[in-house]
Design a protein around this motif. Sequence first.
Motif, PDB file in Angstrom:
ATOM      1  N   ASP A 201      -1.154  -5.640   5.501  1.00 55.56           N
ATOM      2  CA  ASP A 201      -0.614  -5.476   4.209  1.00 55.56           C
ATOM      3  C   ASP A 201      -0.987  -6.559   2.945  1.00 55.56           C
ATOM      4  N   GLN A 212       1.978  -7.468   0.596  1.00 57.32           N
ATOM      5  CA  GLN A 212       3.077  -7.104   0.426  1.00 57.32           C
ATOM      6  C   GLN A 212       4.120  -7.148   1.250  1.00 57.32           C
ATOM      7  N   GLY A 214       7.969  -6.165   2.417  1.00 57.89           N
ATOM      8  CA  GLY A 214       7.959  -4.755   3.261  1.00 57.89           C
ATOM      9  C   GLY A 214       8.952  -4.683   3.924  1.00 57.89           C
ATOM     10  N   ASN A 238       5.637  -6.939  -4.103  1.00 56.69           N
ATOM     11  CA  ASN A 238       6.472  -5.868  -3.216  1.00 56.69           C
ATOM     12  C   ASN A 238       6.286  -4.348  -5.140  1.00 56.69           C
ATOM     13  N   PHE A 239       6.887  -3.350  -4.340  1.00 50.87           N
ATOM     14  CA  PHE A 239       6.189  -2.178  -5.168  1.00 50.87           C
ATOM     15  C   PHE A 239       8.184  -1.400  -5.290  1.00 50.87           C
ATOM     16  N   PRO A 245       8.063   1.097   2.810  1.00 51.89           N
ATOM     17  CA  PRO A 245       6.650   1.126   1.734  1.00 51.89           C
ATOM     18  C   PRO A 245       5.984   0.009   3.670  1.00 51.89           C
ATOM     19  N   ILE A 248      -0.567  -2.298   1.926  1.00 47.34           N
ATOM     20  CA  ILE A 248      -0.773  -2.033   0.638  1.00 47.34           C
ATOM     21  C   ILE A 248      -2.006  -1.276   0.453  1.00 47.34           C
ATOM     22  N   THR A 251      -1.669   1.920  -2.194  1.00 44.20           N
ATOM     23  CA  THR A 251      -0.626   1.360  -3.750  1.00 44.20           C
ATOM     24  C   THR A 251      -1.166   0.572  -3.611  1.00 44.20           C
ATOM     25  N   ARG A 266       4.565   3.794  -7.828  1.00 49.07           N
ATOM     26  CA  ARG A 266       4.879   2.523  -7.110  1.00 49.07           C
ATOM     27  C   ARG A 266       4.188   1.564  -8.036  1.00 49.07           C
ATOM     28  N   LEU A 268       3.362  -2.281  -9.605  1.00 47.27           N
ATOM     29  CA  LEU A 268       3.426  -3.890  -9.070  1.00 47.27           C
ATOM     30  C   LEU A 268       4.363  -3.977 -10.504  1.00 47.27           C
TER      31      LEU A 268
END
Length: 369
Positions: A201, A212, A214, A238-239, A245, A248, A251, A266, A268
């Motif tokens: 992440d 990230q 999630g 976070n996305f 999720p 990362i 993504t 996804r 940003l």
Amino acid sequence: MSKIKTIVNSWNEWDPLKHVIVGKADGTCIPAPEPALDAKVPEDSDMRGQFGPRTKDTVDKANQLLDNFSNILIKRGIKVDRPDPINFNQKTSTPDWEADTMFGCMPPRDVLLTVGNEILEATMSYRCRWFEYLCYRPLLKKYYDDDPNMKHESAPKPRLTDADYRKDYLSDKIGIQKRLKWTEDKFFVTTEEEPLFDAADVLRFGKDLVVQHGFTTNLKGIDWLKRHYKDHRVHAVNFPGDPYPIHIDATFTPIKEGLIINNPQRKLPKEQRKLFENNGWEIIDSAQPAHNEPPPLCYSSTWLSMNVLVLDPKTVCVEKSEVYQADQLDRLGMEVIPVDMRDAYAFGGGLHCCTADVYREGELKDYFP
Ligand code: DAV
């Protein structure tokens, strides 16, 4: 006087790669049901309800691909180390829980976070992955013994009691709409009981670490990283748009200084883009995946198309069948090395997942002053 040899050094995702760990598929299991894992297994997946070792044929095929990838890297002058798989098909327990099987050691990226001369073992958040660090201990011991400046750290092992998981996610009939609403509201499967994070992440941009928030990393985990990396700035991102999720690296993918590809499903959020855009970085939509479905018994989405391994700011490894992603990176001026890995996706991910940095040339820089 003998010269001290630096073995561990890596500050970002794109400096020239010289030494890397590539995972192995040996003995990988489909883990038994447990709260955090069930939240991630897609609702229509054939993995629901079954667990145990994967078949020999699929393991052999995945290992062949991982060996082949290692050889491609070795031919380019990159040193490759491999983990020591343990027997994943056994029960594990702590005083707080029991799990029927473990997972595997195909994706070292999930467990090991290299920042400068330190390798940090992540807390992880699945019970089946609690002991996975053991597969990397022989390598970490060697780096530690051979490089007097190498720092080997381990984040506090989490207790992973039921208090760590939201019961709302225990149903297998939540539906995508509700999942999307929950992830948009940052209502993830993991609670704030204790710090949790997976290494995958985290993205490294020199002085800045982007993490990230999630399923696999909670806010306490991000706060722990902030307190740990005192000389860094740690940013939570976070996305919304991702119903599952975790990690990362399918993504948001930095390609080189100044350029990031972002999953168009996804994106940003605007507020969080400022860090990059105010410093002249470009965030562009990634190309579409070449497939409509992930391979059988795979946890990850088709967006493993973006899970590329950058070898240096001009060279990138892209999965061989991901022709749109390869074409986009080619048009962006990168030399693209196609690598066959799709039949190993089910073992824990793509080209970025199945590697962990040991050494990239280059020093700590501030990209967002
Ligand atoms: O899109 O399923 C996969 C990330 C694996 N490390 C996804 C995320």
